[in-house]
Design an enzyme around this catalytic site. Sequence first.
Site, PDB file in Angstrom:
ATOM      1  N   ARG A 160       0.868  -1.172   0.000  1.00  0.00           N
ATOM      2  CA  ARG A 160       0.000   0.000   0.000  1.00  0.00           C
ATOM      3  C   ARG A 160       0.910   1.229   0.000  1.00  0.00           C
ATOM      4  O   ARG A 160       2.040   1.175   0.500  1.00  0.00           O
ATOM      5  CB  ARG A 160      -0.889   0.015   1.243  1.00  0.00           C
ATOM      6  CG  ARG A 160      -1.804  -1.193   1.381  1.00  0.00           C
ATOM      7  CD  ARG A 160      -2.583  -1.117   2.689  1.00  0.00           C
ATOM      8  NE  ARG A 160      -3.508  -2.236   2.826  1.00  0.00           N
ATOM      9  CZ  ARG A 160      -3.212  -3.383   3.437  1.00  0.00           C
ATOM     10  NH1 ARG A 160      -2.003  -3.559   3.953  1.00  0.00           N
ATOM     11  NH2 ARG A 160      -4.106  -4.358   3.529  1.00  0.00           N
ATOM     12  N   LYS A 183      -2.121  -2.909   7.948  1.00  0.00           N
ATOM     13  CA  LYS A 183      -3.345  -2.531   8.641  1.00  0.00           C
ATOM     14  C   LYS A 183      -3.492  -3.327   9.928  1.00  0.00           C
ATOM     15  O   LYS A 183      -3.134  -4.494   9.988  1.00  0.00           O
ATOM     16  CB  LYS A 183      -4.560  -2.771   7.736  1.00  0.00           C
ATOM     17  CG  LYS A 183      -4.713  -1.747   6.618  1.00  0.00           C
ATOM     18  CD  LYS A 183      -6.029  -1.957   5.882  1.00  0.00           C
ATOM     19  CE  LYS A 183      -6.247  -0.881   4.827  1.00  0.00           C
ATOM     20  NZ  LYS A 183      -7.543  -1.067   4.119  1.00  0.00           N
ATOM     21  N   HIS A 251      -2.692   2.591  -5.952  1.00  0.00           N
ATOM     22  CA  HIS A 251      -3.278   1.345  -5.438  1.00  0.00           C
ATOM     23  C   HIS A 251      -3.432   0.317  -6.554  1.00  0.00           C
ATOM     24  O   HIS A 251      -3.403  -0.894  -6.290  1.00  0.00           O
ATOM     25  CB  HIS A 251      -4.622   1.635  -4.780  1.00  0.00           C
ATOM     26  CG  HIS A 251      -4.976   0.642  -3.708  1.00  0.00           C
ATOM     27  ND1 HIS A 251      -4.169   0.402  -2.608  1.00  0.00           N
ATOM     28  CD2 HIS A 251      -6.036  -0.193  -3.562  1.00  0.00           C
ATOM     29  CE1 HIS A 251      -4.719  -0.515  -1.842  1.00  0.00           C
ATOM     30  NE2 HIS A 251      -5.844  -0.904  -2.397  1.00  0.00           N
ATOM     31  N   ARG A 254      -0.549  -2.035  -6.742  1.00  0.00           N
ATOM     32  CA  ARG A 254      -0.659  -3.145  -5.770  1.00  0.00           C
ATOM     33  C   ARG A 254      -1.605  -4.218  -6.296  1.00  0.00           C
ATOM     34  O   ARG A 254      -1.314  -5.418  -6.202  1.00  0.00           O
ATOM     35  CB  ARG A 254      -1.151  -2.576  -4.446  1.00  0.00           C
ATOM     36  CG  ARG A 254      -1.558  -3.607  -3.391  1.00  0.00           C
ATOM     37  CD  ARG A 254      -1.896  -2.850  -2.102  1.00  0.00           C
ATOM     38  NE  ARG A 254      -2.796  -3.592  -1.230  1.00  0.00           N
ATOM     39  CZ  ARG A 254      -2.410  -4.474  -0.328  1.00  0.00           C
ATOM     40  NH1 ARG A 254      -1.131  -4.775  -0.206  1.00  0.00           N
ATOM     41  NH2 ARG A 254      -3.287  -5.076   0.460  1.00  0.00           N
ATOM     42  N   HIS A 277      -3.932  -9.242   3.606  1.00  0.00           N
ATOM     43  CA  HIS A 277      -5.380  -9.273   3.765  1.00  0.00           C
ATOM     44  C   HIS A 277      -5.744 -10.101   4.997  1.00  0.00           C
ATOM     45  O   HIS A 277      -5.249 -11.207   5.163  1.00  0.00           O
ATOM     46  CB  HIS A 277      -6.056  -9.894   2.535  1.00  0.00           C
ATOM     47  CG  HIS A 277      -6.064  -8.983   1.345  1.00  0.00           C
ATOM     48  ND1 HIS A 277      -6.264  -9.448   0.063  1.00  0.00           N
ATOM     49  CD2 HIS A 277      -5.923  -7.642   1.243  1.00  0.00           C
ATOM     50  CE1 HIS A 277      -6.225  -8.424  -0.782  1.00  0.00           C
ATOM     51  NE2 HIS A 277      -6.020  -7.327  -0.085  1.00  0.00           N
ATOM     52  N   TYR A 286      -9.628 -11.240  -6.710  1.00  0.00           N
ATOM     53  CA  TYR A 286      -8.710 -11.364  -7.835  1.00  0.00           C
ATOM     54  C   TYR A 286      -9.022 -12.592  -8.680  1.00  0.00           C
ATOM     55  O   TYR A 286      -8.728 -12.625  -9.876  1.00  0.00           O
ATOM     56  CB  TYR A 286      -7.267 -11.408  -7.325  1.00  0.00           C
ATOM     57  CG  TYR A 286      -6.858 -10.131  -6.648  1.00  0.00           C
ATOM     58  CD1 TYR A 286      -6.533  -8.998  -7.392  1.00  0.00           C
ATOM     59  CD2 TYR A 286      -6.839 -10.030  -5.275  1.00  0.00           C
ATOM     60  CE1 TYR A 286      -6.178  -7.814  -6.779  1.00  0.00           C
ATOM     61  CE2 TYR A 286      -6.488  -8.845  -4.644  1.00  0.00           C
ATOM     62  CZ  TYR A 286      -6.155  -7.749  -5.407  1.00  0.00           C
ATOM     63  OH  TYR A 286      -5.820  -6.578  -4.790  1.00  0.00           O
TER      64      TYR A 286
END
Length: 306
Positions: A160, A183, A251, A254, A277, A286
């Site tokens: 990110r 995150k 983004h 990525r 994730h 994806y």
Amino acid sequence: MTAQSGAFDLLGRWLASITALQGASAKTVEAYQRDVSGFLGFLANHFGGDLGKAKLGTVKITDMRAWMAHERRRGVGPRSLARELSAVKSFYRWLGEAEGIEVTAPLATRAPKFKAQLPRPVAKDQAKAMIETVEFQTQDGWTGARDTAVITLLYGCGLRISEALGLTFAAVPLGETLRIRGKGDKDRVVPVLPAARKAVGSYLALCPFSHTAETPLFLGKKGKVLNPRHIQKVMEQTRMQLGMPATATPHAMRHSFATHLLEAGGDLRAIQELLGHASLSTTQAYTALDQAHLMAVYRKAHPKAG
């Protein structure tokens, strides 16, 4: 203490709980506070005053629908409203466990439907062109090398933009792997391609500022941490120069990292780990994207397709 403040005191206790027990990030806590505070503010007006613990347990489906209708009138879209409802449900789950409050109606409320947006990656040749061209958007050689290094990390490591700009000089010289704080303050280890090491090395050789291990790795012209808006801007300029679509954003680089790994036969679970994730369902977007790509190629190439 007023009855209304009682509800917000409970909110404060819940936020403290998820911070201490679940390790929620500051941004997550801030988003929860904003969403649930808005809901409690609506209830205070909706009920006309009393918003203590007992009143929170009387919320019915009709009250929840009234809140959601209020949010839609304010212009809140389905996706954002679903996020707000998720925060409210998390709050009520805690209320049920910690305070014994009746939570059936809030937890039974259905989220609005919305069409999931699939990531929009750039093609491999476009990603390469972006990396090769972005350095020409600035006049100083060291800033061009810096921008190239940042975008190479976005594409080559699946970072990110906040993760790339959050790196410090303690991370260099880059090795074969890089530990990233993502995150929720969760760490992950990503491989570093030779091209990324070379790009960062070229930037370091030209960077004019002194530094310590704690200094941000990517610096602006005044020696402060680089603003992410700068990377967005140079990518805007580059994609216009190359005739690339507006979806070619930081983004998107990525997303391209993940999509191109999947196209090359990468394991979905491994890609989940590389992207950081929390849920495999996020990464599975994806898979749908790859299937859509394959079908588009099929329709274009097959003589009887379409």
